[in-house]
Design an enzyme around this catalytic site. Structure first.
Site, PDB file in Angstrom:
ATOM      1  N   GLY A  52       0.826  -1.210   0.000  1.00 49.44           N
ATOM      2  CA  GLY A  52       0.000   0.000   0.000  1.00 49.44           C
ATOM      3  C   GLY A  52       0.851   1.248   0.000  1.00 49.44           C
ATOM      4  N   ASN A  53       0.236   2.375   0.279  1.00 47.44           N
ATOM      5  CA  ASN A  53       0.983   3.627   0.391  1.00 47.44           C
ATOM      6  C   ASN A  53       0.371   4.473   1.501  1.00 47.44           C
ATOM      7  OD1 ASN A  53      -1.030   5.571  -0.816  1.00 47.44           O
ATOM      8  ND2 ASN A  53      -0.820   4.103  -2.491  1.00 47.44           N
ATOM      9  N   ARG A  54       0.995   5.619   1.758  1.00 44.97           N
ATOM     10  CA  ARG A  54       0.629   6.383   2.952  1.00 44.97           C
ATOM     11  C   ARG A  54      -0.465   7.422   2.716  1.00 44.97           C
ATOM     12  NH1 ARG A  54       6.090   8.719   4.640  1.00 44.97           N
ATOM     13  NH2 ARG A  54       4.775   9.921   6.038  1.00 44.97           N
ATOM     14  N   SER A  55      -1.097   7.383   1.558  1.00 44.91           N
ATOM     15  CA  SER A  55      -2.128   8.404   1.310  1.00 44.91           C
ATOM     16  C   SER A  55      -3.339   8.181   2.222  1.00 44.91           C
ATOM     17  CB  SER A  55      -2.561   8.336  -0.149  1.00 44.91           C
ATOM     18  OG  SER A  55      -3.597   9.256  -0.348  1.00 44.91           O
ATOM     19  N   ALA A 113      -3.652   8.058  -4.736  1.00 46.13           N
ATOM     20  CA  ALA A 113      -2.329   7.498  -5.001  1.00 46.13           C
ATOM     21  C   ALA A 113      -2.561   6.070  -5.492  1.00 46.13           C
ATOM     22  CB  ALA A 113      -1.491   7.516  -3.732  1.00 46.13           C
TER      23      ALA A 113
END
Ligand code: CTP
Length: 417
Positions: free
Chosen positions: A219-222, A286
């Site tokens: 995943g990502n931090r958005s 994102a």
């Protein structure tokens, strides 16, 4: 459109009244401000005058240069007694922030300054948004005063729980969000036509999750805060807003339609379906550039493995794909996280490569901005030039981005509606 008379009393939250005015103006409302003496210690009248485009009144003894007219009105021929005329012209009188002292004066009918005199003279609905230290808020005197106001049909927009102005203090007493106060106003005063009525806006928000196995993902931090702020700002302007939300755990707005997705593939499918119906796409999500080539069916076990390699395959560039599908009257805004001196140059290349009307560059090199933060600082790149928006609350940034879309519109770009 409503004519909102805003009374600002003393307290650190006075600066948040500026956000409220900006939001109300973006929804097409006309605002005039009156301030108490103490509030001017926190925010000067010049700031309120600049943001409302109208003179600010601070005393019963001064004439109103605008003769009681709101920014949308013609100046009358006669020169009336200022506070009575201004409050007579208003559709509602909102006191935000309302200090404990001002609330006590309202409860006992004191009229010792322009704000409290106007409140006594008001025949329009009165809306009070308190903000103070939590002990002052919880004090029996304040609670009884607030109860008295409620009994007199005054609308109270309750304060929120959170960190307070004094260091290390936490509690109930923060001024409600500008959007909450505006929603309370619009429940009482019909909003009327708005600048973005009839416009259909599609927003993508959050960050996709690409499954590795049944329980794990890349995943990502958005957080989705920027996308949700854009959606809210567009809804305030009257647009019909749909948000494709990728794993966003934030409060939702009942005016907005949400479609929840997890992976880039799900986001792509939803976006392709929704895109044809929109005039404006704000692609803030994102989206993963790569996804697992072969996600495992069950849960991967660690036993017997010295290492684990993942094979990733590229995803579709959803924004570029939508850009190829675009028809006349659609405007596309992309977002890019860049850092360093070449950020704007790289943004300009992406603007052209993806066939966009605007690209919002999020400089991720700064602390306290961008991902997971409530503030942001961006540069909006269009064919016509760059606009830098200094660090501000994400709703404020969202409004600047929507203003840039309006600029594109008036410059003859493709937004319709
Ligand atoms: N985007 C998309 N589909 C993807 C990846 C990105 O639609 N698979 C969109 C994002 O929502 C955003 C913009 O494209 O609006 C970001 O573009 P870009 O900067 O090219 O994506 P990055 O992957 O961040 O680019 P880079 O590889 O340069 O970091």
């Amino acid at each position: 459109m409503a004519r909102i008379l805003l009374g600002v009393s003393g307290g650190i939250a006075a600066y948040k009244a500026l956000d409220l005015i900006r939001l109300a103006a973006s929804a097409g409302h006309s605002v005039r401000v009156i301030q108490t003496d103490n509030s001017q210690r926190f925010v000067g009248a010049a700031s309120f005058a600049a943001i409302t485009g109208a003179p600010v009144l601070t005393s019963e003894w001064e004439r109103d240069p605008a003769r009681g007219a709101f920014p949308d009105q013609q100046l009358p021929e006669h020169d009336p007694i200022s506070h009575l005329e201004l409050v007579r012209n208003a559709d509602c009188f909102v006191i935000a922030p309302a200090s404990a002292n001002t609330i006590a004066k309202l409860a006992s009918g004191l009229a010792d300054n322009l704000l409290t005199s106007a409140a006594l003279a008001a025949s329009c609905p009165l809306i009070v948004a308190p903000a103070m230290n939590h002990q002052m808020w919880e004090n029996a005197a304040t609670q009884e005063n607030v109860e008295l106001l409620r009994q007199r049909a005054v609308t109270i927009v309750d304060p929120e729980v959170g960190s307070l102005a004094s260091r290390n203090e936490w509690g109930n007493g923060r001024l409600a969000q500008a959007s909450t106060i505006l929603a309370a106003i619009e429940q009482i005063v019909p909003a009327g036509p708005r600048p973005w009525d009839g416009r259909k806006v599609l927003v993508t928000a959050g960050g996709t999750r690409e499954p590795i196995d049944a329980v794990r993902f890349v995943g990502n931090r958005s957080s989705g805060r920027m996308g949700f702020a854009l959606a809210q700002a567009a809804a305030v302007r009257g647009a019909d807003v749909t948000v494709i939300a990728a794993n966003v755990d934030l409060p939702r707005d009942e005016r907005i339609t949400y479609i929840d997705v997890e992976s880039a593939a799900e986001l792509e499918k939803a976006a392709r379906e929704q895109f044809t119906k929109c005039n404006l796409l704000l692609m803030a999500a994102a989206v993963a550039d790569f996804t697992s080539a072969e996600p495992a069916e069950g849960k991967l076990k660690k036993a017997g493995r010295a290492e684990l390699s993942l094979t990733l395959k590229p995803t579709t560039d959803v924004l570029a794909a939508l850009s190829e599908m675009r028809t006349d009257g659609q405007t596309l805004v992309g977002f890019a996280a860049e850092h360093g001196a070449e950020a704007v140059e790289l943004g300009r290349v992406k603007l052209a490569a993806k066939g966009l009307d605007a690209l919002v560059i999020n400089d991720v090199s700064g602390v306290d901005i961008g991902f997971e933060s409530t503030t942001n600082e961006v540069t909006i790149v269009t064919a016509g030039g760059d606009v830098h928006v200094p660090k501000a609350d994400k709703l404020e940034i969202a409004n600047s981005i929507l203003d840039a879309v309006d600029e594109l519109h008036s410059a003859g770009a493709s937004v319709s509606g």
